[in-house]
Motif scaffolding. Structure first.
Motif, PDB file in Angstrom:
ATOM      1  N   GLY A   9       3.122  83.587  33.527  1.00 41.97           N
ATOM      2  CA  GLY A   9       4.149  84.590  33.244  1.00 41.97           C
ATOM      3  C   GLY A   9       5.547  84.039  33.461  1.00 41.97           C
ATOM      4  N   LEU A  10       5.761  83.296  34.557  1.00 40.07           N
ATOM      5  CA  LEU A  10       7.072  82.692  34.809  1.00 40.07           C
ATOM      6  C   LEU A  10       7.436  81.688  33.718  1.00 40.07           C
ATOM      7  CD1 LEU A  10       7.254  82.013  38.657  1.00 40.07           C
ATOM      8  CD2 LEU A  10       8.746  83.485  37.313  1.00 40.07           C
ATOM      9  N   ILE A  11       6.462  80.881  33.314  1.00 39.20           N
ATOM     10  CA  ILE A  11       6.717  79.900  32.270  1.00 39.20           C
ATOM     11  C   ILE A  11       7.048  80.598  30.952  1.00 39.20           C
ATOM     12  CG2 ILE A  11       5.696  78.048  30.892  1.00 39.20           C
ATOM     13  CD1 ILE A  11       3.986  77.364  33.392  1.00 39.20           C
ATOM     14  N   GLY A  12       6.228  81.608  30.605  1.00 43.12           N
ATOM     15  CA  GLY A  12       6.466  82.340  29.368  1.00 43.12           C
ATOM     16  C   GLY A  12       7.795  83.061  29.373  1.00 43.12           C
ATOM     17  N   PHE A  13       8.134  83.640  30.522  1.00 43.58           N
ATOM     18  CA  PHE A  13       9.409  84.343  30.660  1.00 43.58           C
ATOM     19  C   PHE A  13      10.570  83.404  30.356  1.00 43.58           C
ATOM     20  CE2 PHE A  13      12.978  85.143  33.588  1.00 43.58           C
ATOM     21  CZ  PHE A  13      13.400  86.371  33.121  1.00 43.58           C
ATOM     22  N   ASP A  14      10.490  82.184  30.858  1.00 45.26           N
ATOM     23  CA  ASP A  14      11.581  81.232  30.658  1.00 45.26           C
ATOM     24  C   ASP A  14      11.647  80.737  29.213  1.00 45.26           C
ATOM     25  OD1 ASP A  14      13.661  80.231  32.285  1.00 45.26           O
ATOM     26  OD2 ASP A  14      12.777  78.228  32.238  1.00 45.26           O
ATOM     27  N   LEU A  15      10.518  80.838  28.474  1.00 43.24           N
ATOM     28  CA  LEU A  15      10.476  80.331  27.108  1.00 43.24           C
ATOM     29  C   LEU A  15      10.668  81.405  26.049  1.00 43.24           C
ATOM     30  CD1 LEU A  15       7.463  77.832  27.449  1.00 43.24           C
ATOM     31  CD2 LEU A  15       9.907  77.274  27.391  1.00 43.24           C
ATOM     32  N   LEU A  16      10.789  82.672  26.465  1.00 43.37           N
ATOM     33  CA  LEU A  16      10.925  83.777  25.503  1.00 43.37           C
ATOM     34  C   LEU A  16      12.275  84.459  25.706  1.00 43.37           C
ATOM     35  CD1 LEU A  16       7.323  85.263  25.806  1.00 43.37           C
ATOM     36  CD2 LEU A  16       8.242  83.942  23.889  1.00 43.37           C
ATOM     37  N   PRO A  17      13.303  83.996  25.010  1.00 46.21           N
ATOM     38  CA  PRO A  17      14.650  84.549  25.208  1.00 46.21           C
ATOM     39  C   PRO A  17      14.759  86.060  25.067  1.00 46.21           C
ATOM     40  CG  PRO A  17      14.755  82.524  23.935  1.00 46.21           C
ATOM     41  CD  PRO A  17      13.299  82.878  24.068  1.00 46.21           C
ATOM     42  N   PRO A  18      14.117  86.708  24.069  1.00 44.18           N
ATOM     43  CA  PRO A  18      14.258  88.173  23.973  1.00 44.18           C
ATOM     44  C   PRO A  18      13.734  88.906  25.203  1.00 44.18           C
ATOM     45  CG  PRO A  18      13.419  87.265  21.914  1.00 44.18           C
ATOM     46  CD  PRO A  18      13.347  86.166  22.927  1.00 44.18           C
ATOM     47  N   VAL A  19      12.576  88.479  25.719  1.00 48.52           N
ATOM     48  CA  VAL A  19      12.010  89.096  26.913  1.00 48.52           C
ATOM     49  C   VAL A  19      12.915  88.826  28.115  1.00 48.52           C
ATOM     50  CG1 VAL A  19      10.046  89.108  28.500  1.00 48.52           C
ATOM     51  CG2 VAL A  19       9.659  88.928  26.032  1.00 48.52           C
ATOM     52  N   LYS A  20      13.369  87.617  28.200  1.00 50.15           N
ATOM     53  CA  LYS A  20      14.248  87.228  29.301  1.00 50.15           C
ATOM     54  C   LYS A  20      15.527  88.044  29.282  1.00 50.15           C
ATOM     55  CE  LYS A  20      15.875  82.890  31.364  1.00 50.15           C
ATOM     56  NZ  LYS A  20      15.922  81.418  31.146  1.00 50.15           N
ATOM     57  N   ARG A  21      16.096  88.235  28.090  1.00 51.76           N
ATOM     58  CA  ARG A  21      17.348  88.975  27.966  1.00 51.76           C
ATOM     59  C   ARG A  21      17.182  90.423  28.410  1.00 51.76           C
ATOM     60  NH1 ARG A  21      18.713  86.791  23.707  1.00 51.76           N
ATOM     61  NH2 ARG A  21      17.600  88.157  22.267  1.00 51.76           N
ATOM     62  N   LEU A  22      16.069  91.048  28.041  1.00 51.91           N
ATOM     63  CA  LEU A  22      15.825  92.444  28.439  1.00 51.91           C
ATOM     64  C   LEU A  22      15.712  92.572  29.954  1.00 51.91           C
ATOM     65  CD1 LEU A  22      13.262  93.607  25.721  1.00 51.91           C
ATOM     66  CD2 LEU A  22      15.616  94.395  25.996  1.00 51.91           C
ATOM     67  N   LEU A  23      14.958  91.676  30.578  1.00 51.48           N
ATOM     68  CA  LEU A  23      14.774  91.748  32.024  1.00 51.48           C
ATOM     69  C   LEU A  23      16.085  91.443  32.761  1.00 51.48           C
ATOM     70  CD1 LEU A  23      13.012  92.171  34.457  1.00 51.48           C
ATOM     71  CD2 LEU A  23      12.281  89.793  34.311  1.00 51.48           C
ATOM     72  N   VAL A  24      16.828  90.477  32.257  1.00 56.00           N
ATOM     73  CA  VAL A  24      18.086  90.126  32.915  1.00 56.00           C
ATOM     74  C   VAL A  24      19.069  91.296  32.846  1.00 56.00           C
ATOM     75  CG1 VAL A  24      20.091  88.605  32.844  1.00 56.00           C
ATOM     76  CG2 VAL A  24      17.810  87.653  32.561  1.00 56.00           C
ATOM     77  N   ARG A  25      19.103  92.000  31.732  1.00 51.99           N
ATOM     78  CA  ARG A  25      19.994  93.154  31.618  1.00 51.99           C
ATOM     79  C   ARG A  25      19.616  94.233  32.631  1.00 51.99           C
ATOM     80  NH1 ARG A  25      23.529  93.696  27.740  1.00 51.99           N
ATOM     81  NH2 ARG A  25      23.400  95.969  27.749  1.00 51.99           N
TER      82      ARG A  25
END
Length: 441
Positions: free
Chosen positions: A405-421
């Motif tokens: 999950g951590l690896i995928g999170f770092d490689l998926l910008p749209p998912v990362k952007r939603l969580l960071v917001r």
């Protein structure tokens, strides 16, 4: 804030009533300011309560703020030595309240967040540059925030400050709430169309009204301290998960870091009693050598960790904000920021109600507050609780899943952007304060 006032000050009509150590005679002298009808009474002068009073100033309301503790930076328990992670959204709310400039001088920006799981390859890094902001958030002492809020409060013209004063009883009614407040040895009867419970995790108002809560202990305690690493932190915040519990390092001025070390409850006393060198070794073993060796550790304190969530956002003519509404695990640093968003939304709902000539304590108005806050509170509480449970689970399949999950999170910008917001406190519908705009003026 700062030095103690040399005398009690009562300013009627043009300023607040401020009481430091109110003797019975002084309490009697303040009766004109304390007794009678108010539009809003805020119970609790910690950060959430103080911020709400500031937000509502200028809306034409008659306000009272009831606080049990002495009104000083060095005495108020809500403005202690803790260090808080402020989200970007909280910075904007403080901008709207007109206090950010006073906080910013002693706040350290977080430009990156590094997330890792000890002993595993899962890793993610969040960067403010990807969000188009100069920082993901900031680190500031609770005492610094308190000084800015109290300094602003004491300049307001339409807020009656009752301090030290304790809530004795609250009686809800159809048109108003009756509030009995003890000031010294005297009781005063107040009445308001709306009462806001900002009286902390052990909310007396919540208990008196019989509001049910969802509550459990994590069996963990957060040990906090300031530590100095060998290498500069570079304005990076670290969230590191270990089999013994999560560890966070937040950047501070002077090359220091604010440490939040989670330990099982049974280990708290031995950890607090450790010599500094042994404590530094414990932190080193759990964090690693990314910042070199830890060369100094400050005074330690302990904070038991549990989840408390009121099952009602409002009850009759009472609204709940901050820790009176929810107390979270400190993982991801979301608790204070969630409470500040409560303040921003409630203030906006009240302002809109006044503009529409509505009763600010009516069921319709407070239902709008509850509906607006429900999603954010559920999402934030669910996220932090899931992090604690997933990263504390030692089962190999769970370990594998969280690292993928951590690896995928770092490689998926749209998912990362939603969580960071969401972590930055800017997801979803934003109130005016959340955009850095004041409600009045």
């Amino acid at each position: 804030m700062g030095s103690k006032r040399s005398e009690d000050t009562a300013v009627t009509g043009s300023g607040p009533v401020v009481r430091e150590d109110m003797a019975p005679a002084a309490a009697g002298a303040s009766a004109a300011g304390a007794a009678g009808d108010y539009d809003v009474i805020v119970v609790g002068g910690g950060m959430a309560g103080a911020a709400l009073a500031i937000a509502l100033d200028g809306l034409g309301l008659k306000l009272a703020l009831v606080e049990a503790s002495s009104w000083h930076a060095d005495a108020h328990p809500g403005y202690d030595e803790r260090t808080l992670a402020l989200s970007w959204g909280s910075r904007r709310i403080f901008d709207g309240l007109g206090v950010w400039t006073a906080i910013a001088a002693q706040a350290t920006p977080i430009r990156q967040i590094d997330i890792s799981d000890r002993g595993h390859i899962g890793h993610a890094r969040l960067d403010a540059r990807d969000q188009g902001t100069p920082a993901l958030g900031y680190v500031a002492a609770a005492r610094t925030i308190g000084a800015a809020l109290i300094g602003r409060l004491e300049r307001l013209a339409h807020v009656t400050l009752l301090c030290p004063a304790e809530l004795e009883h609250l009686s809800p009614g159809a048109q108003h709430c009756e509030v009995t407040v003890r000031v010294g040895e005297q009781l005063h009867s107040l009445r308001a169309r709306l009462v806001v419970a900002a009286d902390g995790a052990r909310s007396r108002i919540r208990t008196q009204l019989g509001v049910p809560t969802l509550e459990w202990s994590y069996g963990q305690t957060a040990v906090t301290a300031n530590v100095t690493p060998e290498h500069d932190h570079g304005n990076v915040a670290y969230e590191r998960f270990t089999e013994d519990g999560p560890l966070a390092l937040l950047p501070m001025e002077g090359g220091r870091c604010a440490l939040v070390l989670t330990v099982p409850d049974a280990e708290v006393e031995p950890v607090l009693a450790m010599p500094d060198a042994q404590f530094q070794y414990l932190v080193q073993r759990r964090f690693g050598l990314r910042l070199g060796r830890f060369v100094r550790a400050g005074r330690r304190s302990a904070h038991p960790l549990k989840l408390v969530k009121a099952r009602e956002h409002r009850h009759g003519r009472v609204a709940f904000i901050g820790n009176a509404a929810h107390t979270l695990h400190p993982i991801a640093g979301q608790g204070f920021n969630l409470g500040l968003r409560d303040v921003a939304v409630l203030a906006e709902v009240i302002a809109d109600a006044l503009a529409a000539d509505e009763d600010p304590g009516s069921s319709a108005v407070l239902t709008r507050y509850a509906d607006w806050r429900r999603w954010d509170q559920r999402a934030t509480i669910g996220f932090t609780d899931a992090l604690v449970r997933v990263f504390a689970n030692p089962l190999p399949p769970v370990r594998l899943a969280r690292n993928l999950g951590l690896i995928g999170f770092d490689l998926l910008p749209p998912v990362k952007r939603l969580l960071v917001r969401q972590l930055m406190g800017v997801a979803g519908r934003q109130p005016r304060l959340g955009l850095g705009r004041a409600l009045a003026g």
